[in-house]
Design a protein around this motif. Sequence first.
Motif: not given
Length: 376
Positions: A202-224
């Motif tokens: 039931g958790i749906s709201y998360v925040s973290t720096p994208f610069s340190s996030m492991r990305q296996l896909a491209t986020p939909q926008t620069d900040r989302i």
Amino acid sequence: MTSSGLKDVVVPLPIQIVIDDVGWWTPTDGSAKDEPFRSGMPRAHVPADYAAIARLGNRLGMRPQAAMMLCDWDRDLLLRELPEATWMGRDWNHPWCEHPHLDEAAQILNDEADHLEIVVHGLAHEWWGGPTMERAEWANPEGVMRPRHLLERHLEVYAAILRRNGLAGEHEGLPPFFVPCAFRHSFGEGSDGIAGLLAQVGISYVSTPFSSMRQLATPQTDRIAIECGVMTVDRGGGSPSWKHVAASPPEAVDGPIIGLHWPNLLHQDPSRNDEVIDDWVAALTRIGQAPDRWLAPDTPSAWSQLAHVECTQIVQDGNVIGFDFTALDALPSTVALGEFVVKTTQRSPPRFAAGVHVLDSTWNPGGHHWLTRLAR
């Protein structure tokens, strides 16, 4: 976004305050001896430190996030069942089990629930699954998720500690908010990854720096970044040091999140916490008066507003303000994005085209703008 033809109409950037490492009672940085970094505060925490967060929210008309560590709230020593969760393993113990501070702080958190949000952060922040402590609880230093079956238990125990302390509030299980420990996180693994696990509880709201996030896909926008219905927002950088006591507030805010750690808002003398908070209130009130900034009342409002900032286009039809939601509607299914605010600087009340309805509209004499809350 603001169209070139409507310089006096803005979908303002939302601002939410995220305060990490709330909840430690023992503050000492123990990392040199395989214990948690903890809060790093040079004095013990007291209930007044929780009241400080509530004062910040109350005076700003916001609900700042209190991202909580809960091992010092474990009255029943449940963490003995999770040897990888603490440096003591199955011998877990701590001095706060029956301390009156727990009840005092819980009372403050419940009484001030309208002025803060309890956020899932962690149990003891790090990982003790091997011979030495590793960063961090939810993922390793490369952002690879810890074993799912163990994290499921961490979340179950986290919820149990909240309930035991009367902090579950309106949520029978966990609050819907999450900040990963040490910002070790990943995006793009779908239901097999951390987003799938969070959505499951039931958790749906998360925040973290994208610069340190492991990305296996491209986020939909620069900040989302959205997957499994979970919306992760870029926390950005530029925060005060995590140990900096009574940090000075910023002159300007360039992203949707003011990322802080608990000592940043506290005074060495807890009876003077209000002095620190009042400095932050004055600075953020000034920032929020700007036509292109908005102090969001809570996380759902902030996340919805950011989606409109990133995706919604303002269009003009004479003196009537309209919106193009094409890019917004192209986002994957996620949290509610139906409400947003606009600021208009013309003295006459704004008029809006079909497709939205006005929830309320007020003139802000200090900021010289109308603040109008809209719903699709």
